[in-house]
Design a protein around this motif. Structure first.
Motif, PDB file in Angstrom:
ATOM      1  N   THR A 198       0.835  -1.204   0.000  1.00  0.00           N
ATOM      2  CA  THR A 198       0.000   0.000   0.000  1.00  0.00           C
ATOM      3  C   THR A 198       0.869   1.252   0.000  1.00  0.00           C
ATOM      4  N   VAL A 199       1.982   1.195   0.728  1.00  0.00           N
ATOM      5  CA  VAL A 199       2.896   2.339   0.779  1.00  0.00           C
ATOM      6  C   VAL A 199       3.675   2.442  -0.533  1.00  0.00           C
ATOM      7  N   TRP A 200       4.144   1.300  -1.057  1.00  0.00           N
ATOM      8  CA  TRP A 200       4.888   1.320  -2.323  1.00  0.00           C
ATOM      9  C   TRP A 200       4.050   1.952  -3.420  1.00  0.00           C
ATOM     10  N   GLU A 201       2.773   1.621  -3.434  1.00  0.00           N
ATOM     11  CA  GLU A 201       1.871   2.169  -4.451  1.00  0.00           C
ATOM     12  C   GLU A 201       1.729   3.681  -4.276  1.00  0.00           C
ATOM     13  N   ASP A 202       1.558   4.129  -3.029  1.00  0.00           N
ATOM     14  CA  ASP A 202       1.434   5.561  -2.755  1.00  0.00           C
ATOM     15  C   ASP A 202       2.688   6.322  -3.168  1.00  0.00           C
TER      16      ASP A 202
END
Length: 159
Positions: free
Chosen positions: A68-72
């Motif tokens: 989720t953080v990598w995508e953000d």
């Protein structure tokens, strides 16, 4: 060679339960990642033609909570490079420097415990299903302890 002073990863990782880390967390904060992981399909593979093993790793990684953080942050390329390096490190004849790079990626992508702490990420506790009491369940039996084996021996009056 530089001497003294703080380094990027010097000292112990932050602890979300410590008072000092709590003060720092007020400035930056800890990010709670969803226990169920990232929903949806993995992004399109950004590198040259992937091997089957790389595609399997790619899909597995993009289902993790850290994704989720990598995508953000738009880290598709960094994750793909990690996947390619990991697939190379898995080979029996892999070089030591490739294996060290994998360890570095694990930390920077938050896939290790130290990496999670340094990135100030924590995974939310999983949602618990309703616990229904089993009417047939037996109560827990108390196991004897070492103290139960001790006996009181009266002192001898005439000895």
């Amino acid at each position: 060679m530089p001497r003294g002073g703080a380094r990027a990863v010097s000292g112990p990782p932050p602890d979300p339960r410590s008072l000092r880390s709590t003060k720092v967390a007020d400035k930056g904060g800890w990010r709670t990642l969803p226990a169920e992981g990232r929903q949806g399909d993995a992004p399109e593979w950004p590198l040259t033609t992937p091997a089957d093993r790389e595609l399997g790793l790619w899909d597995d990684l993009w289902a993790k909570p850290q994704a989720t953080v990598w995508e953000d942050m738009g880290q598709e390329l960094e994750v793909a490079l990690f996947v390619r390096t990991l697939a190379e490190a898995e080979r029996a004849d892999a070089r030591v420097d490739v294996k060290k790079m994998v360890r570095s990626y694990l930390d920077s992508l938050g896939l290790s415990v130290a990496g999670m702490n340094r990135n100030r990420w924590k995974i939310a506790p999983p949602l618990e299903e309703e616990h229904v009491a089993d009417p047939v369940a037996q109560p827990a039996v108390r196991r004897p302890s070492a103290r139960d084996r001790l006996k009181v021996v009266p002192s001898g009056e005439g000895s």
